[in-house]
Design a protein around this motif. Structure first.
Motif, mmCIF file in Angstrom:
data_model
loop_
_atom_site.group_PDB
_atom_site.id
_atom_site.type_symbol
_atom_site.label_atom_id
_atom_site.label_comp_id
_atom_site.label_asym_id
_atom_site.label_seq_id
_atom_site.Cartn_x
_atom_site.Cartn_y
_atom_site.Cartn_z
ATOM 1 N N VAL A 212 0.645 21.723 7.347
ATOM 2 C CA VAL A 212 -0.519 21.266 8.120
ATOM 3 C C VAL A 212 -0.293 19.841 8.610
ATOM 4 O O VAL A 212 -0.607 19.496 9.762
ATOM 5 C CB VAL A 212 -1.795 21.355 7.265
ATOM 6 N N ALA A 213 0.266 18.990 7.733
ATOM 7 C CA ALA A 213 0.548 17.606 8.127
ATOM 8 C C ALA A 213 1.598 17.548 9.231
ATOM 9 O O ALA A 213 1.506 16.727 10.155
ATOM 10 C CB ALA A 213 1.008 16.815 6.906
ATOM 11 N N ASP A 218 3.245 16.564 14.778
ATOM 12 C CA ASP A 218 3.814 17.118 16.015
ATOM 13 C C ASP A 218 2.817 17.028 17.166
ATOM 14 O O ASP A 218 3.195 16.753 18.317
ATOM 15 C CB ASP A 218 4.213 18.585 15.796
ATOM 16 N N ALA A 219 1.526 17.265 16.851
ATOM 17 C CA ALA A 219 0.506 17.185 17.896
ATOM 18 C C ALA A 219 0.382 15.763 18.425
ATOM 19 O O ALA A 219 0.271 15.546 19.646
ATOM 20 C CB ALA A 219 -0.837 17.676 17.352
ATOM 21 N N LEU A 220 0.408 14.769 17.530
ATOM 22 C CA LEU A 220 0.325 13.376 17.969
ATOM 23 C C LEU A 220 1.559 12.988 18.776
ATOM 24 O O LEU A 220 1.457 12.297 19.795
ATOM 25 C CB LEU A 220 0.177 12.456 16.756
ATOM 26 N N ARG A 221 2.725 13.444 18.340
ATOM 27 C CA ARG A 221 3.960 13.138 19.060
ATOM 28 C C ARG A 221 3.956 13.783 20.448
ATOM 29 O O ARG A 221 4.350 13.165 21.438
ATOM 30 C CB ARG A 221 5.152 13.621 18.244
ATOM 31 N N THR A 241 -2.684 10.794 5.272
ATOM 32 C CA THR A 241 -2.038 12.061 4.959
ATOM 33 C C THR A 241 -0.669 11.837 4.333
ATOM 34 O O THR A 241 -0.310 12.464 3.327
ATOM 35 C CB THR A 241 -1.909 12.923 6.232
ATOM 36 N N ASP A 242 0.109 10.931 4.922
ATOM 37 C CA ASP A 242 1.431 10.609 4.372
ATOM 38 C C ASP A 242 1.322 10.077 2.944
ATOM 39 O O ASP A 242 2.086 10.479 2.052
ATOM 40 C CB ASP A 242 2.121 9.582 5.256
ATOM 41 N N ARG A 243 0.380 9.174 2.738
ATOM 42 C CA ARG A 243 0.217 8.587 1.403
ATOM 43 C C ARG A 243 -0.141 9.637 0.365
ATOM 44 O O ARG A 243 0.409 9.664 -0.760
ATOM 45 C CB ARG A 243 -0.862 7.498 1.495
ATOM 46 N N ILE A 244 -1.064 10.527 0.709
ATOM 47 C CA ILE A 244 -1.512 11.564 -0.218
ATOM 48 C C ILE A 244 -0.387 12.529 -0.555
ATOM 49 O O ILE A 244 -0.137 12.853 -1.729
ATOM 50 C CB ILE A 244 -2.706 12.333 0.400
#
Length: 365
Positions: A212-213, A218-221, A241-244
């Protein structure tokens, strides 16, 4: 240059991607993979959990198919069976339901099972299962059962969920079905492997959240390449999200190393809950940090991962909005599948178990 292990995993993941939605094909892949995959507690637990997470990252339902087959083989091995002699596709059915009871009674021909068992995922498509049943002593034990026996009847559930649509979980009825007992009464729940299996499920949840992350990144990129740079809110969502996910992945890796190094103690657990969530009485420790049980660690891992998954689902869904849920089929499927899968976690009830163990001294602080 990729190693042989990496090449084999890449080939497997490609095969899983090609088989999404085809349950018989995924079961075949699970059976083939099981011949080479490590078992928990034997020095490669982190590798096993990485494999489960990787399959689930490709397709959550695929992970939901692979995990119980691998868990069943591990249970059989822990009971003394030779894994190389085990054939067919296996499931693990240990849930209990109100008004439904499966009983094991000794007869002239050995142990026979009669009654009903709820939440038996994919039972009509499986060959065998490890099943828990109530015994004459008032406890519960695990049994190996041939699901092709004429005394086995599988209900077709009215599965209305949008998630895990290819994996309906119905009730199975047993009428004098022969079964082979695995260990003594209570063995299934009190072995360390019970907790290992529960954490293996958490690895699957986390693999789904990683996917999901990746969808979000990918959507932001993609938006950036089209000239729409992400704003601070979108970047904050990705950063959280990265931190979690990073902390959860490190926690799983550390726990796997502790399991393999013998750094966790007892496998027993409190008399609360059901299936992978409690069965047998136990006494607690009196001093913090001593003789910590693998079950208390399993509760921490599962609770931490479940909270991480739910937070990632919320962050990504909120930031991406309704469009992908409405028009991006792989993303919408992944979100629905994972939301249902992580509900296997018993939330506050598991935290209540952990709180009871914490009061008895099983804590890290």
């Amino acid at each position: 240059m990729p190693s042989g292990h990496d090449t084999a995993l890449e080939s497997l993941l490609d095969a899983v991607a090609s088989a999404v939605g085809d349950v018989p094909a995924l079961l075949t892949l699970a059976r083939e993979a099981a011949r080479a995959w490590p078992q928990p507690g034997r020095g490669s637990t982190a590798e096993l959990w990485e494999l489960l997470a990787s399959v689930t990252a490709v397709d959550v339902a695929a992970g939901r198919i692979f995990e119980p087959h691998l868990d069943a083989l591990a249970i059989l091995a822990q009971s003394g069976r030779n894994p190389g002699s085990i054939e067919g596709a296996w499931g693990v059915f240990a849930a209990e339901g109100p008004g439904e009871k499966l009983e094991a009674k000794a007869g002239d021909g050995g142990i026979l099972l009669s009654g009903s068992k709820p939440w038996c995922s994919l039972a009509p498509l499986l060959d065998y299962a490890v099943i828990t049943a109530h015994t004459g002593t008032g406890g519960r034990a695990a049994f190996a059962v041939d699901l092709h026996h004429p005394g086995v009847t599988c209900e077709e559930p009215a599965w209305i969920a949008r998630g895990l649509q290819e994996i309906p979980s119905g009730t199975v009825h047993f009428n004098q079905v022969p079964a082979g007992q695995l260990g003594d009464d209570g063995w299934y729940f009190n072995r360390p492997g019970f907790a290992w299996g529960g954490m293996g499920v958490a690895a699957c949840w986390l693999g789904g959240a990683v996917a999901v992350a990746r969808d979000y990144a990918d959507a932001l990129r993609g938006a950036s390449e089209r000239g729409r740079e992400p704003d601070q809110v979108a970047l904050a969502g990705l950063g959280e999200t990265d931190r979690i996910l990073s902390s959860s992945l490190q926690y799983l890796a550390r726990t796997a190393a502790l399991i393999d190094d013998g750094g966790l103690g007892r496998g027993d657990q409190p008399a609360l809950g059901g299936d992978r969530h409690g069965a047998a009485n136990r006494s607690g420790t009196d001093h913090p940090g001593t003789d910590r049980s693998v079950w208390s660690e399993a509760l921490r891992v599962r609770g931490t991962v479940a909270a991480a998954v739910e937070r990632v689902l919320s962050l990504v869904s909120r930031n991406r909005g309704p469009g992908p849920l409405a028009f991006d089929e792989p993303y919408a499927k992944r979100m629905a599948d994972l939301e249902l899968y992580v509900r296997q976690h018993h939330a506050q009830r598991d935290d209540a178990q952990l709180g009871a163990l914490t009061l008895k001294g099983e804590r890290l602080w």
